[in-house]
Write a protein that holds these residues in place. Structure first.
Motif, PDB file in Angstrom:
ATOM      1  N   UNK A  50       0.783  -1.122  -0.085  1.00 44.14           N
ATOM      2  CA  UNK A  50       0.122  -0.048  -0.109  1.00 44.14           C
ATOM      3  C   UNK A  50       0.845   1.326  -0.051  1.00 44.14           C
ATOM      4  N   UNK A  51       0.340   2.431  -0.472  1.00 40.17           N
ATOM      5  CA  UNK A  51       1.103   3.626  -0.527  1.00 40.17           C
ATOM      6  C   UNK A  51       1.592   3.949   0.941  1.00 40.17           C
ATOM      7  N   UNK A  52       2.793   4.500   0.753  1.00 40.99           N
ATOM      8  CA  UNK A  52       3.456   4.853   2.302  1.00 40.99           C
ATOM      9  C   UNK A  52       3.697   3.628   3.036  1.00 40.99           C
ATOM     10  N   UNK A  53       3.687   2.488   2.664  1.00 41.55           N
ATOM     11  CA  UNK A  53       4.047   1.373   3.354  1.00 41.55           C
ATOM     12  C   UNK A  53       2.939   1.100   4.531  1.00 41.55           C
ATOM     13  N   UNK A  54       1.807   1.732   4.250  1.00 39.10           N
ATOM     14  CA  UNK A  54       0.629   1.515   4.853  1.00 39.10           C
ATOM     15  C   UNK A  54       0.190  -0.152   4.861  1.00 39.10           C
ATOM     16  N   UNK A  57      -4.552  -4.437   8.855  1.00 39.44           N
ATOM     17  CA  UNK A  57      -4.446  -5.226  10.020  1.00 39.44           C
ATOM     18  C   UNK A  57      -5.132  -6.276   9.768  1.00 39.44           C
ATOM     19  N   UNK A  58      -4.531  -7.439  10.390  1.00 36.76           N
ATOM     20  CA  UNK A  58      -5.553  -8.810  10.585  1.00 36.76           C
ATOM     21  C   UNK A  58      -4.775  -9.745   9.712  1.00 36.76           C
ATOM     22  N   UNK A  59      -5.343 -10.937   9.867  1.00 34.37           N
ATOM     23  CA  UNK A  59      -4.723 -12.332   9.186  1.00 34.37           C
ATOM     24  C   UNK A  59      -4.700 -11.811   7.572  1.00 34.37           C
ATOM     25  N   UNK A  60      -6.108 -11.707   7.334  1.00 30.64           N
ATOM     26  CA  UNK A  60      -6.349 -11.622   5.798  1.00 30.64           C
ATOM     27  C   UNK A  60      -6.300 -10.338   5.252  1.00 30.64           C
ATOM     28  N   UNK A  61      -5.676  -9.240   5.961  1.00 26.52           N
ATOM     29  CA  UNK A  61      -5.439  -7.987   5.377  1.00 26.52           C
ATOM     30  C   UNK A  61      -4.595  -7.984   4.061  1.00 26.52           C
ATOM     31  N   UNK A  62      -3.366  -8.660   4.109  1.00 24.72           N
ATOM     32  CA  UNK A  62      -2.635  -8.729   2.736  1.00 24.72           C
ATOM     33  C   UNK A  62      -3.415  -9.543   1.897  1.00 24.72           C
TER      34      UNK A  62
END
Length: 210
Positions: A50-54, A57-62
């Motif tokens: 994500x932009x600016x390294x954001x 959160x959470x297991x499935x966020x990525x």
């Protein structure tokens, strides 16, 4: 601009992007920094995409982020095809091609890097490693271009950050990010030319349309 030329532009950007990332991954340890000029450095970092390294959160966020970006690439790809089909402005077609190339370049990292590279923490990563650092769809995006043009201090009267030090420009990015930013910049700066539509020449006579 033809679809073939658009694909060629996308291919060139994607090739340069991936070559630079693979070189950095296999020749730099995570966090390693090499100055090129006083205002330009190569600094190897990784982020979730994500932009600016954001991060989400959470297991499935990525996973959500990667799937979302895959869908976005499909949508942008259709936008490019439709714009070429409708003979839209070259400004628009080039901008879309740049955005698509950049998005696709970072998606390659997110989808595949976790299963083809070993970890870069404290050691050089190995390509096609026996023990990769992640899994499919869970790779991290490689960034390396850093332009700390100058340092300074906010005036004491400046709201919130008064008296604090700052560095311009503090973002670290890659070729794919540059392509996306350039494409968006074209749409903003050349907005009227990018979305220009030819007016139809309609002749009228006394009774209506000719």
């Amino acid at each position: 601009m033809s679809l073939r030329k658009s694909y060629l532009l996308i291919f060139i950007i994607l090739l340069v992007d991936q070559v630079t990332k693979i070189y950095i991954k296999t020749n730099f340890v995570l966090g390693e920094e090499h100055p090129v000029f006083s205002w330009f450095k190569i600094l190897f970092i990784e982020n979730e995409g994500m932009a600016w390294g954001t991060e989400i959160p959470g297991t499935y966020g990525k996973l959500f982020l990667t799937v979302f970006r895959l869908c976005a690439v499909v949508a942008i790809g259709y936008w490019l095809w439709d714009s070429v089909r409708k003979n839209c402005s070259p400004y628009l077609i080039v901008a879309i091609a740049l955005i698509l190339a950049g998005a696709f370049g970072n998606i390659v990292d997110s989808v595949f890097y976790g299963v083809i590279f070993s970890s870069s923490h404290g050691e050089l990563a190995t390509l096609f490693a026996d023990q990769p650092y992640g899994s499919l769809l869970y790779g991290k995006v490689v960034d390396m271009l850093y332009f700390p043009l100058f340092d300074g201090t906010f005036p004491t009267w400046f709201p919130i950050w008064g008296g604090q030090e700052f560095k311009f420009f503090n973002a670290i990015f890659n070729i794919a990010d540059m392509a996306i930013s350039t494409g968006v910049g074209i749409l903003i700066v050349f907005n009227k030319k990018a979305f220009h539509k030819e007016e139809s020449n309609i002749d009228f006579d006394g009774s209506g349309l000719a």
